[in-house]
Motif scaffolding. Sequence first.
Motif, PDB file in Angstrom:
ATOM      1  N   ALA A 203     -23.579 -37.426   3.657  1.00  0.00           N
ATOM      2  CA  ALA A 203     -24.627 -37.100   2.794  1.00  0.00           C
ATOM      3  C   ALA A 203     -25.622 -36.194   4.701  1.00  0.00           C
ATOM      4  O   ALA A 203     -26.106 -34.847   4.791  1.00  0.00           O
ATOM      5  N   LYS A 204     -25.207 -37.583   5.121  1.00  0.00           N
ATOM      6  CA  LYS A 204     -25.987 -36.837   6.588  1.00  0.00           C
ATOM      7  C   LYS A 204     -25.284 -35.654   7.524  1.00  0.00           C
ATOM      8  O   LYS A 204     -25.961 -35.357   7.884  1.00  0.00           O
ATOM      9  N   MET A 205     -23.572 -36.483   7.094  1.00  0.00           N
ATOM     10  CA  MET A 205     -22.649 -35.416   8.236  1.00  0.00           C
ATOM     11  C   MET A 205     -22.670 -33.790   7.831  1.00  0.00           C
ATOM     12  O   MET A 205     -22.148 -32.839   8.334  1.00  0.00           O
ATOM     13  N   ASP A 206     -22.637 -33.655   5.980  1.00  0.00           N
ATOM     14  CA  ASP A 206     -22.836 -32.340   6.159  1.00  0.00           C
ATOM     15  C   ASP A 206     -23.086 -31.248   7.127  1.00  0.00           C
ATOM     16  O   ASP A 206     -24.123 -30.863   7.600  1.00  0.00           O
ATOM     17  N   PRO A 207     -21.761 -30.494   7.391  1.00  0.00           N
ATOM     18  CA  PRO A 207     -22.496 -28.956   8.237  1.00  0.00           C
ATOM     19  C   PRO A 207     -22.754 -27.985   7.328  1.00  0.00           C
ATOM     20  O   PRO A 207     -22.749 -27.118   8.362  1.00  0.00           O
ATOM     21  N   THR A 208     -23.116 -28.109   6.246  1.00  0.00           N
ATOM     22  CA  THR A 208     -23.608 -27.321   4.772  1.00  0.00           C
ATOM     23  C   THR A 208     -24.754 -26.495   4.952  1.00  0.00           C
ATOM     24  O   THR A 208     -25.175 -25.334   4.846  1.00  0.00           O
ATOM     25  N   SER A 209     -25.403 -27.956   4.855  1.00  0.00           N
ATOM     26  CA  SER A 209     -26.771 -27.789   4.916  1.00  0.00           C
ATOM     27  C   SER A 209     -27.852 -28.280   6.069  1.00  0.00           C
ATOM     28  O   SER A 209     -26.748 -28.583   6.512  1.00  0.00           O
ATOM     29  N   GLY A 210     -28.669 -27.747   5.820  1.00  0.00           N
ATOM     30  CA  GLY A 210     -29.512 -28.065   7.504  1.00  0.00           C
ATOM     31  C   GLY A 210     -30.702 -29.310   7.559  1.00  0.00           C
ATOM     32  O   GLY A 210     -30.450 -30.043   7.727  1.00  0.00           O
ATOM     33  N   ASP A 211     -31.172 -28.985   5.982  1.00  0.00           N
ATOM     34  CA  ASP A 211     -32.010 -29.940   6.006  1.00  0.00           C
ATOM     35  C   ASP A 211     -31.492 -31.157   5.611  1.00  0.00           C
ATOM     36  O   ASP A 211     -31.147 -31.428   4.283  1.00  0.00           O
ATOM     37  N   LYS A 212     -31.485 -32.501   6.318  1.00  0.00           N
ATOM     38  CA  LYS A 212     -30.647 -33.404   4.992  1.00  0.00           C
ATOM     39  C   LYS A 212     -31.950 -34.422   5.157  1.00  0.00           C
ATOM     40  O   LYS A 212     -30.799 -36.151   4.378  1.00  0.00           O
ATOM     41  N   GLY A 213     -32.982 -35.085   5.377  1.00  0.00           N
ATOM     42  CA  GLY A 213     -33.330 -36.198   5.501  1.00  0.00           C
ATOM     43  C   GLY A 213     -33.592 -36.594   6.556  1.00  0.00           C
ATOM     44  O   GLY A 213     -32.232 -36.493   7.617  1.00  0.00           O
ATOM     45  N   ASN A 214     -33.648 -38.037   6.537  1.00  0.00           N
ATOM     46  CA  ASN A 214     -32.964 -39.268   7.204  1.00  0.00           C
ATOM     47  C   ASN A 214     -31.833 -40.059   6.567  1.00  0.00           C
ATOM     48  O   ASN A 214     -32.254 -39.728   5.372  1.00  0.00           O
ATOM     49  N   LEU A 215     -31.169 -40.689   7.481  1.00  0.00           N
ATOM     50  CA  LEU A 215     -30.317 -41.414   6.896  1.00  0.00           C
ATOM     51  C   LEU A 215     -30.314 -42.297   6.227  1.00  0.00           C
ATOM     52  O   LEU A 215     -31.056 -43.219   6.724  1.00  0.00           O
ATOM     53  N   GLY A 216     -29.422 -42.418   4.856  1.00  0.00           N
ATOM     54  CA  GLY A 216     -29.629 -43.493   4.550  1.00  0.00           C
ATOM     55  C   GLY A 216     -31.008 -42.782   3.040  1.00  0.00           C
ATOM     56  O   GLY A 216     -31.513 -43.696   2.560  1.00  0.00           O
ATOM     57  N   MET A 217     -31.704 -41.516   3.015  1.00  0.00           N
ATOM     58  CA  MET A 217     -31.787 -41.110   2.220  1.00  0.00           C
ATOM     59  C   MET A 217     -31.980 -40.989   0.558  1.00  0.00           C
ATOM     60  O   MET A 217     -30.692 -41.519   0.821  1.00  0.00           O
ATOM     61  N   PRO A 218     -32.788 -42.039  -0.260  1.00  0.00           N
ATOM     62  CA  PRO A 218     -32.099 -42.150  -1.644  1.00  0.00           C
ATOM     63  C   PRO A 218     -31.481 -40.450  -2.034  1.00  0.00           C
ATOM     64  O   PRO A 218     -32.524 -40.244  -2.260  1.00  0.00           O
ATOM     65  N   GLN A 219     -30.354 -40.644  -2.350  1.00  0.00           N
ATOM     66  CA  GLN A 219     -30.209 -39.123  -3.516  1.00  0.00           C
ATOM     67  C   GLN A 219     -29.758 -39.717  -5.258  1.00  0.00           C
ATOM     68  O   GLN A 219     -28.935 -41.171  -5.727  1.00  0.00           O
ATOM     69  N   LEU A 220     -30.287 -38.496  -5.846  1.00  0.00           N
ATOM     70  CA  LEU A 220     -29.261 -38.317  -7.250  1.00  0.00           C
ATOM     71  C   LEU A 220     -27.784 -38.757  -7.322  1.00  0.00           C
ATOM     72  O   LEU A 220     -26.961 -37.277  -6.303  1.00  0.00           O
ATOM     73  N   PRO A 221     -27.238 -38.846  -8.564  1.00  0.00           N
ATOM     74  CA  PRO A 221     -25.806 -38.535  -8.684  1.00  0.00           C
ATOM     75  C   PRO A 221     -25.572 -36.849  -8.184  1.00  0.00           C
ATOM     76  O   PRO A 221     -26.481 -36.095  -9.277  1.00  0.00           O
ATOM     77  N   GLY A 222     -24.553 -36.408  -7.774  1.00  0.00           N
ATOM     78  CA  GLY A 222     -24.378 -34.938  -7.531  1.00  0.00           C
ATOM     79  C   GLY A 222     -25.277 -34.674  -6.704  1.00  0.00           C
ATOM     80  O   GLY A 222     -24.881 -32.946  -6.368  1.00  0.00           O
ATOM     81  N   GLN A 223     -25.710 -34.566  -5.892  1.00  0.00           N
ATOM     82  CA  GLN A 223     -27.149 -34.677  -4.837  1.00  0.00           C
ATOM     83  C   GLN A 223     -26.123 -34.595  -3.336  1.00  0.00           C
ATOM     84  O   GLN A 223     -25.888 -36.048  -3.768  1.00  0.00           O
ATOM     85  N   GLY A 224     -26.401 -34.106  -2.854  1.00  0.00           N
ATOM     86  CA  GLY A 224     -25.831 -33.968  -0.924  1.00  0.00           C
ATOM     87  C   GLY A 224     -24.627 -33.731  -1.598  1.00  0.00           C
ATOM     88  O   GLY A 224     -24.065 -33.943  -1.573  1.00  0.00           O
ATOM     89  N   CYS A 225     -23.812 -33.697   0.163  1.00  0.00           N
ATOM     90  CA  CYS A 225     -22.510 -34.541  -0.083  1.00  0.00           C
ATOM     91  C   CYS A 225     -21.395 -35.598  -0.052  1.00  0.00           C
ATOM     92  O   CYS A 225     -22.187 -36.588   0.720  1.00  0.00           O
ATOM     93  N   SER A 226     -20.943 -35.740  -0.808  1.00  0.00           N
ATOM     94  CA  SER A 226     -20.711 -36.316  -1.089  1.00  0.00           C
ATOM     95  C   SER A 226     -19.072 -36.435  -0.470  1.00  0.00           C
ATOM     96  O   SER A 226     -18.498 -35.782   0.337  1.00  0.00           O
TER      97      SER A 226
END
Lengths: 169, 155
Positions: free
Chosen positions: A69-92
């Motif tokens: 989720a942190k490394m995802d090159p397609t999105s700009g704002d990714k928050g901090n490393l280890g930010m809680p994410q819902l299933p399906g949210q962020g790059c998996s």
Amino acid sequence: MQFFGGSDVSPSPPATTAAGHNANMMYMFNRNGVCLFYREWNRPLHTLNPQQDHKLMFGLLFSLKSLTAKMDPTSGDKGNLGMPQLPGQGCSFHCFRTNTYKLSFMESPSGIKIILVTHPKTGDLREATKYIYNLYVEYVVKNPMYAPGTPIRCDLFTTNLDQYVRSIS
Amino acid sequence: MATTTTGTAAAAIYSLYIINKSGGLIYYKEYGGVGGTGRMRMDTNDSLRVASLWHSMHAISQQLSPTPSCSGIDLLLADSFDLHCFQSLTGTKFFVVCEPGTPNMESLLKVIYELYTDYVLKNPFYEMEMPIRCELFDINLSVAVQKDRVALLGR
């Protein structure tokens, strides 16, 4: 999303081949990290006791997800490393490979995680994990005796899973 | 020379990390996010965290192997990128983040490893396990990572 589309589990399970020992083991976790199901077919090496092994596996997936989720090159704002994410949210991620095994990972919208560990030479198993999810829906979720969040003890699920896993190549 | 630049051959490399045997980031380079936009931008702290997280994930994956003598993750397929990792015999890890389906990444990592041995390890002013600041390494690396060069590795 195909998760809810077809409960057509029965029609055509892929034809079983002779070379049927590609799967090593399978894990299933719910969104709280409880191991609902664990089954091994071919695992000569045990480094830890089962509880620790399940915890380590869940921890690995959790951390790898925050990493992707942190490394995802397609999105700009990714928050901090280890930010809680819902299933399906962020790059998996859907799979990783080492020299001795390949791990395929699927997470359903309700946070059920299916982890399939196979021989490193097996192909793309995204369809296989989805099929296993459908088996879970058919034989576990629809089983009136099953209480959600408890370890799965359904014979039909296990037998169908064993049968299907033999066909993975 | 008529290079057949198909869609996949011209795929992009997003970033390169080199981490030492204790998980410290010793080299990090970004080559721009999707479509050359600067979307990737990770600050120094984040790149250090990501690098050491990868180091631990690599170690944990060895513990979970169903069969003996596992050497850790060498390919991670995420939804929007691929991560290829190469570990040298001394424990230095090289990993590239690239567009999904980019070919020849294993050979590129080998080339980068060779550049590292030639221009970093043979540099008398380089201290082992410390961040890499070698101009020649930078120059040769940027040449190696150029898209058309990477495409040639396949032949």
